[in-house]
Design a protein around this motif. Sequence first.
Motif, PDB file in Angstrom:
ATOM      1  N   ARG A 134       0.864  -1.174   0.000  1.00  9.27           N
ATOM      2  CA  ARG A 134       0.000   0.000   0.000  1.00  9.27           C
ATOM      3  C   ARG A 134       0.905   1.230   0.000  1.00  9.27           C
ATOM      4  O   ARG A 134       1.548   1.547   0.998  1.00  9.27           O
ATOM      5  N   VAL A 135       0.966   1.910  -1.144  1.00 15.06           N
ATOM      6  CA  VAL A 135       1.906   3.015  -1.327  1.00 15.06           C
ATOM      7  C   VAL A 135       1.387   4.267  -0.632  1.00 15.06           C
ATOM      8  O   VAL A 135       0.228   4.669  -0.829  1.00 15.06           O
ATOM      9  N   MET A 136       2.243   4.888   0.164  1.00 12.68           N
ATOM     10  CA  MET A 136       1.899   6.122   0.868  1.00 12.68           C
ATOM     11  C   MET A 136       2.334   7.335   0.043  1.00 12.68           C
ATOM     12  O   MET A 136       3.326   7.265  -0.687  1.00 12.68           O
ATOM     13  N   PRO A 137       1.624   8.451   0.133  1.00 14.02           N
ATOM     14  CA  PRO A 137       2.033   9.660  -0.581  1.00 14.02           C
ATOM     15  C   PRO A 137       3.415  10.120  -0.127  1.00 14.02           C
ATOM     16  O   PRO A 137       3.824   9.885   1.008  1.00 14.02           O
ATOM     17  N   ASP A 138       4.123  10.776  -1.032  1.00 12.82           N
ATOM     18  CA  ASP A 138       5.438  11.336  -0.712  1.00 12.82           C
ATOM     19  C   ASP A 138       5.262  12.655   0.015  1.00 12.82           C
ATOM     20  O   ASP A 138       5.174  13.715  -0.602  1.00 12.82           O
ATOM     21  N   ASP A 139       5.184  12.610   1.335  1.00 15.32           N
ATOM     22  CA  ASP A 139       5.152  13.829   2.128  1.00 15.32           C
ATOM     23  C   ASP A 139       5.870  13.530   3.439  1.00 15.32           C
ATOM     24  O   ASP A 139       6.291  12.416   3.694  1.00 15.32           O
ATOM     25  N   ASN A 140       6.033  14.516   4.262  1.00 16.45           N
ATOM     26  CA  ASN A 140       6.786  14.310   5.497  1.00 16.45           C
ATOM     27  C   ASN A 140       6.044  13.474   6.521  1.00 16.45           C
ATOM     28  O   ASN A 140       6.527  13.261   7.623  1.00 16.45           O
ATOM     29  N   SER A 141       4.864  12.988   6.177  1.00 17.01           N
ATOM     30  CA  SER A 141       4.086  12.150   7.092  1.00 17.01           C
ATOM     31  C   SER A 141       3.980  10.713   6.597  1.00 17.01           C
ATOM     32  O   SER A 141       3.119   9.969   7.065  1.00 17.01           O
TER      33      SER A 141
END
Length: 356
Positions: free
Chosen positions: A160-167
């Motif tokens: 499950r790919v997470m968005p590229d952000d600092n979170s």
Amino acid sequence: MRFRIRAPSGTHTVTLDDNSTVNDLCLKITELTNLIEYDVKGGFPPQPLVLAELPSDTKLADTGYKFNGEQLIIASKEEPGVTQAKATASHSASMTNVPPSSTEQNSSQQKQSFAGKQSSTSSSSTTNANLPSLSRKPNDVESDPPTYEIPTRGGRMVLRVMPDDNSCLFRALSTVLLGPSLDGMTELRSIVAQVIASDPETYSEAVLQRAPDKYAEWIQRPESWGGYVDIKCIAEYLGTEVVGVDVKSGLITRYGEGAAMRAFVVYSGIHYDALAFVPDGCTAEETEFDTKQFPVDDEAYLEAAKGIAGMLKERNYFTDTAGMSIRCGVCGWTGNGEKAATKHAESTGHMDFQEG
């Protein structure tokens, strides 16, 4: 009674009379946050406070919820553009699952801090808020994530790919530990802050590279990335083992050992994703059927996690921060490795880098 309110606009300390009512609280929230429609959570781990179902003149002391000394988490339910001009005595504090904002879901710059490192041998990788930001090379994994069949369990493991952000770390942990949540990332950041504040000997300034109270304040900011310290805090607090699988090295790191259940996250150098099990008969897109926690004594799921990491390595889904070619997005400087980029950032103040 005295408590804190944590909202998109910031953190506020509130003092109310012991005879204050639900309406008094809702008016205070609107006053401090400019929000008319919002969801409220409180306690640890945070649970919904369904204030809208109570008569507005109900005393806070009679609601069944504890307020004094607590922190309330406020999440907006409003469309962009709603302002204080709409404020009235009306309020909404119903329990609904608020999805991540479109900004979080589709980060246009797709940046992730150099840090956020998984290794438990280097605290600096998790605590320096001034390290540069790095844009990853495009990869087809998001549109075509790998799957690993587990025939003996009747399904397959899926990335499950997470968005590229600092979170990305907190989002991945929220996905596997909390499931659908009002604001899982905020909950987990609050848990880290509480654990660190309650155990300054374990989480000392030497470990955190800053005073514990300063770290606790910093990690609750949505732009602050996380690393091994935060995984450890969360896993131990929630009583679930978290297994981190490193794509490049294949290294397995366990946090919160001794629990009965475990969950998996995948680390690819500057980014974290989550793993889920999808049963036969369901497509990988049907996330509502995901299983994300597994018995610690069932090695089939661990082998599947390793298999997923191996597939990702074959597809070059990792960032070698030590030796990669890097270009400064501000001035065009080029160099190799995180250390060179950090040195350039310190000397110029430039913080925007792309993987070359």
